[in-house]
Design an enzyme around this catalytic site. Structure first.
Site, PDB file in Angstrom:
ATOM      1  N   THR A  15      -5.163   2.885  -7.577  1.00  0.00           N
ATOM      2  CA  THR A  15      -6.500   2.889  -6.968  1.00  0.00           C
ATOM      3  C   THR A  15      -7.295   4.062  -7.528  1.00  0.00           C
ATOM      4  OG1 THR A  15      -5.737   1.812  -4.959  1.00  0.00           O
ATOM      5  CG2 THR A  15      -7.780   3.065  -4.790  1.00  0.00           C
ATOM      6  N   HIS A  42     -13.029  -1.760  -2.962  1.00  0.00           N
ATOM      7  CA  HIS A  42     -12.202  -1.231  -1.877  1.00  0.00           C
ATOM      8  C   HIS A  42     -12.584  -1.882  -0.541  1.00  0.00           C
ATOM      9  CE1 HIS A  42      -9.460   2.420  -1.288  1.00  0.00           C
ATOM     10  NE2 HIS A  42      -9.492   1.867  -0.100  1.00  0.00           N
ATOM     11  N   LYS A  57      -7.265  -0.430 -10.350  1.00  0.00           N
ATOM     12  CA  LYS A  57      -7.932  -1.112  -9.236  1.00  0.00           C
ATOM     13  C   LYS A  57      -9.149  -0.306  -8.776  1.00  0.00           C
ATOM     14  CE  LYS A  57      -7.045  -2.951  -4.567  1.00  0.00           C
ATOM     15  NZ  LYS A  57      -7.809  -2.080  -3.659  1.00  0.00           N
ATOM     16  N   SER A  97       0.828  -1.210   0.000  1.00  0.00           N
ATOM     17  CA  SER A  97       0.000   0.000   0.000  1.00  0.00           C
ATOM     18  C   SER A  97       0.860   1.257   0.000  1.00  0.00           C
ATOM     19  CB  SER A  97      -0.889  -0.001   1.253  1.00  0.00           C
ATOM     20  OG  SER A  97      -1.508   1.254   1.430  1.00  0.00           O
ATOM     21  N   TYR A 149      -1.788   5.811  -4.595  1.00  0.00           N
ATOM     22  CA  TYR A 149      -2.774   6.891  -4.509  1.00  0.00           C
ATOM     23  C   TYR A 149      -2.154   8.105  -5.176  1.00  0.00           C
ATOM     24  CZ  TYR A 149      -5.816   4.505  -1.151  1.00  0.00           C
ATOM     25  OH  TYR A 149      -6.682   3.645  -0.541  1.00  0.00           O
TER      26      TYR A 149
END
Length: 367
Positions: A155, A254, A230, A106, A129
């Site tokens: 994402t 998510h 994603k 992440s 992100y």
């Protein structure tokens, strides 16, 4: 008590973890309808097993973006794993490597890309992100590339953070002894205490709400790594993702933490697979707790699946050994499901091996 399935780790994690941390990992958005549905939807798909097939040898290996892995079960990005266990992402990376599969780190990890790369061999993907400051993004992507990460999972479902009421009640914030390691040197590694969810405030301040398809193209100008999009749930967006140059699609809601009342990912999967028409691989993220779930996803056209919560719960319970055990249990269950369905390799798993409650009544061919 001996643990015999993946789900049993959640209760152990709940006992061990501070309430704020457990709630952060466990909860979904608003009414948590989609959270329950991500699991329940699997039970609306039943098997049509084929018998008297020689299943003495079963091959679960596959390739993802050209990388050979031992099974179609991979680790999804989950944030702040050191809240679960002091070794956090290090332990997860070692467990994934030992299992011969892929770990996705992440952006909001409590260990950096360099630290995870230092755990040894293993295939690592990086979840991204997009921050308002594009220099931050470019720097991060470059660091992931230099650290030997093999793909970017972008994402795309989080222009704003979903309303997670447990985090609001708990005034969720990253514990003071931890930082978002990838952003430490950029003064973006800490989260302020707020009257709300600290993470929601952080996202509102830092994450770019203007993110659009042109940014997927922009990302390809700053990296040669393949980009997985994603957060796709519709055929329309699957087509746009492919047009924008995505190397693959991850069907994800998510973990039911963004928009409540979207379908379970297993319900959205087939629509996305049909739209992709085999041009790029499609993966499923969300709700997988059993080997039977993995088989169902592959029968509906997924090239593989990602697990999230089972990783943080098993990490909290038993550290690296817990994550290893989750991967092993899912592997063993999946292998058994293949054998009992009459499939010896992943390519033998077909849509005819399942019946879903939305299917038309089947016309049985006469022999």
């Amino acid at each position: 008590m001996e643990i015999t399935n993946v789900t049993e780790y959640e209760a152990i994690a709940k006992k061990k973890l501070p309430k704020m941390v457990y709630d952060y990992y466990a909860s979904g958005a608003e009414d948590q309808w989609t959270l329950k549905e991500n699991r329940n939807a699997f039970s609306r798909i039943l098997f049509r097993p084929r018998i008297l097939i020689d299943v003495s040898k079963i091959d679960m290996t596959t390739t993802v973006l050209g990388f050979k892995i031992s099974m179609p079960i991979m680790i999804a990005p989950t944030a702040m794993q050191k809240m679960a266990h002091p070794e956090g992402e290090y332990a997860t990376a070692r467990a994934a490597s030992a299992a011969g599969t892929i770990m996705t780190l992440s952006s909001w990890a409590t260990s950096s890309v360099e630290e995870v790369a230092s755990t040894g061999p293993g295939i690592h993907f990086f979840q991204l992100y997009v921050y308002k400051d594009r220099n931050v993004v470019a720097q991060l992507v470059r660091r992931a590339e230099r650290a030997g990460f093999k793909a970017i999972a972008l994402t795309v479902d989080t222009p704003r953070l979903g309303r997670r009421e447990a985090d609001i009640k708990n005034r969720f914030t990253l514990p003071p002894f931890l930082t978002l390691k990838n952003f430490e040197g950029l003064n973006l590694g800490k989260m302020d205490k707020t009257d709300d969810s600290g993470l929601a405030s952080y996202v509102a301040g830092q994450i770019d709400r203007s993110l659009s398809w042109k940014d997927v193209k922009w990302l390809q100008t700053i990296t040669s790594l393949p980009i997985l999009v994603k957060g796709v749930l519709t055929a329309e967006d699957a087509r746009l993702a492919i047009q924008a140059g995505a190397a693959g699609i991850i069907v994800s809601n998510h973990g039911a933490r963004q928009l409540d009342y979207v379908p379970a990912t297993i319900m959205a999967l087939e629509e996305v697979v049909k739209a992709a028409q085999g041009r790029v691989p499609v993966f499923l993220d969300g709700g997988v707790r059993r080997g039977t779930d993995v088989f169902k996803a592959l029968a509906l056209g997924a090239s593989g699946i990602f697990i999230g919560r089972p990783v943080v719960f098993s990490l909290a319970a038993e550290g690296e050994a817990g994550v290893r055990k989750v991967l092993q249990m899912l592997r063993d269950e999946f292998e058994l499901t293949m054998a009992l369905s009459g499939c010896r390799s992943l390519k033998e798993i077909t849509r005819n091996h399942i019946v879903a409650d939305w299917d038309e009544p089947r016309v049985v061919p006469r022999l």
